[in-house]
Scaffold this active site. Structure first.
Site, PDB file in Angstrom:
ATOM      1  CE1 TYR A  35       1.158  -0.272   4.357  1.00  0.00           C
ATOM      2  CE2 TYR A  35       0.059   1.851   4.372  1.00  0.00           C
ATOM      3  CZ  TYR A  35       0.903   0.942   4.961  1.00  0.00           C
ATOM      4  OH  TYR A  35       1.510   1.247   6.153  1.00  0.00           O
ATOM      5  NE  ARG A  54       6.909   4.340   0.528  1.00  0.00           N
ATOM      6  CZ  ARG A  54       6.666   5.102   1.592  1.00  0.00           C
ATOM      7  NH1 ARG A  54       7.643   5.383   2.431  1.00  0.00           N
ATOM      8  NH2 ARG A  54       5.480   5.606   1.824  1.00  0.00           N
ATOM      9  NE  ARG A 103      -6.153 -19.433   4.315  1.00  0.00           N
ATOM     10  CZ  ARG A 103      -5.109 -20.149   4.766  1.00  0.00           C
ATOM     11  NH1 ARG A 103      -4.894 -21.374   4.321  1.00  0.00           N
ATOM     12  NH2 ARG A 103      -4.263 -19.628   5.647  1.00  0.00           N
ATOM     13  CG  HIS A 105       0.422 -20.816   2.633  1.00  0.00           C
ATOM     14  ND1 HIS A 105      -0.661 -21.565   3.039  1.00  0.00           N
ATOM     15  CD2 HIS A 105       0.804 -20.113   3.714  1.00  0.00           C
ATOM     16  CE1 HIS A 105      -0.914 -21.316   4.314  1.00  0.00           C
ATOM     17  NE2 HIS A 105      -0.038 -20.437   4.752  1.00  0.00           N
ATOM     18  CE  LYS A 150       3.199   3.265   3.213  1.00  0.00           C
ATOM     19  NZ  LYS A 150       3.286   3.315   4.669  1.00  0.00           N
ATOM     20  CD  GLU A 182      10.232   1.652  10.401  1.00  0.00           C
ATOM     21  OE1 GLU A 182      10.178   2.611   9.617  1.00  0.00           O
ATOM     22  OE2 GLU A 182       9.997   0.470  10.058  1.00  0.00           O
ATOM     23  CG  LEU A 206       8.352   2.425   4.753  1.00  0.00           C
ATOM     24  CD1 LEU A 206       7.951   1.168   3.984  1.00  0.00           C
ATOM     25  CD2 LEU A 206       7.115   3.224   5.124  1.00  0.00           C
TER      26      LEU A 206
HETATM   27  C1  PLP Z   1       6.591   1.635   9.699  1.00  0.00           C
HETATM   28  C2  PLP Z   1       6.607   3.000   9.099  1.00  0.00           C
HETATM   29  N1  PLP Z   1       7.744   3.718   9.125  1.00  0.00           N
HETATM   30  C3  PLP Z   1       7.804   4.959   8.618  1.00  0.00           C
HETATM   31  C4  PLP Z   1       6.689   5.544   8.051  1.00  0.00           C
HETATM   32  C5  PLP Z   1       6.774   6.935   7.477  1.00  0.00           C
HETATM   33  O1  PLP Z   1       6.813   6.832   6.073  1.00  0.00           O
HETATM   34  P1  PLP Z   1       6.334   8.030   5.155  1.00  0.00           P
HETATM   35  O2  PLP Z   1       7.173   9.198   5.524  1.00  0.00           O
HETATM   36  O3  PLP Z   1       6.633   7.578   3.768  1.00  0.00           O
HETATM   37  O4  PLP Z   1       4.887   8.239   5.424  1.00  0.00           O
HETATM   38  C6  PLP Z   1       5.486   4.833   7.979  1.00  0.00           C
HETATM   39  C7  PLP Z   1       4.314   5.429   7.359  1.00  0.00           C
HETATM   40  O5  PLP Z   1       3.270   4.848   7.244  1.00  0.00           O
HETATM   41  C8  PLP Z   1       5.447   3.523   8.511  1.00  0.00           C
HETATM   42  O6  PLP Z   1       4.315   2.801   8.477  1.00  0.00           O
END
Ligand code: PLP
Length: 284
Positions: A35, A54, A103, A105, A150, A182, A206
């Site tokens: 997403y 991304r 369903r 895997h 993501k 993070e 991320l």
């Molecule tokens: C785990 C994680 N880290 C960092 C971020 C920040 O990313 P961005 O600046 O691209 O929104 C997000 C945003 O959803 C996130 O889910």
């Protein structure tokens, strides 16, 4: 918020209420999808290309077919118009799953169409957190080793964020091997002696678009940066801390695990970056 907005679903526009997603969808069954969230400032998507690049990377990393980025861009702009959001602040959500199939895997047949959904909804800011700062708590990073994708499989992030809210904190900071990686939905930075430190890109975070923007702003403003994991043991020495994200933007952290950051007020580096960020996103 418009109760039944127009959305984009599998190539066409329709009312959200009319969207029909199969219970066999692999997003529903396995969390097998990726997403993006894009902020729209005054009707204009911010860093749209960076988000779409991304998204393309996430798709490639999980072995899903390519998606035409220009079609997504057009759909996003059409949704802004169709939902009367021209000139307004909004949020664009895009989700792509590996489609619906019996369903099992392993991946389904190659011809199985991906499920593609996009919605643009009005977004109203509560500026208080950015002004006053927020509280965070630290917890072990229980996530997998591909946090650079993501993915919609966000259960560890959901559990962690709920734990934070239960403790009346805004965010959790994940700690892996003694270093802050993070947050559950944000990137993390700390300032030591006017140098901004943040975790380097790699499988444990991320590649945050906001982090990218902030690093560019630092370079423009002459703020020194260090892409190095921030050790939990050094947090007591941090002058400033902030969490970053598409909606979080640059939010100061003033309390971590009950301890004050610096003098307990948002610091000068944070304020300088917030100001530059606003100039970048407003009145473009
Ligand atoms: C785990 C994680 N880290 C960092 C971020 C920040 O990313 P961005 O600046 O691209 O929104 C997000 C945003 O959803 C996130 O889910």
């Amino acid at each position: 918020m418009e109760s039944n907005p127009t959305v984009f679903f599998n190539g066409g526009f329709m009312k959200k209420e009319d969207v029909c997603i199969s219970p066999d969808d692999r997003g529903f069954l396995f969390g097998d999808g990726v997403y993006e969230v894009i902020k729209i400032y005054e009707g204009e998507p911010f860093e749209l290309d960076t988000h779409l690049v991304r998204l393309a990377r996430s798709l490639a990393e999980v072995g899903m077919k390519e998606i035409d980025s220009r079609q997504l861009e057009k759909a996003c702009r059409s949704l802004i118009e169709k939902n009367d959001l021209a000139g307004r602040d909004a949020s664009c959500y895009i989700q792509i799953t590996r489609g619906a199939a019996v369903r099992k895997h392993p991946f389904p047949e190659k011809e199985t169409p991906l499920t593609v959904y996009m919605a643009v909804t009005a977004h109203k800011e509560d500026g208080r957190k950015k002004e006053q700062g927020v509280k965070v708590i630290l917890r072990p990073d229980i996530r997998w080793n591909r946090c650079d994708i993501k993915s919609v499989s966000l259960l560890p992030n959901v559990l962690a964020c709920q734990e934070a809210r239960d403790e009346e904190a805004e965010e959790i900071l994940f700690v892996r091997d003694g270093a802050v990686t993070e947050g559950s939905h944000t990137n993390f930075c700390a300032v030591f002696d006017n140098v901004l430190h943040t975790h380097p890109e790699g499988p444990n975070i991320l590649p945050s678009v906001t982090r990218d923007v902030v690093l560019r702003l630092c370079s423009r403003l002459g703020i020194e940066t260090r892409l190095y994991p921030v050790l939990e043991s050094r947090l007591e020495k941090a002058d400033e801390m902030m969490i970053l994200g598409t909606h979080t933007e640059i939010t100061p952290v003033v309390l971590w695990d009950g301890k004050q950051v610096g003098n307990g007020k948002p610091g000068p580096v944070t304020r300088k970056l917030q100001e530059a960020f606003t100039a970048l996103t407003r009145n473009r």
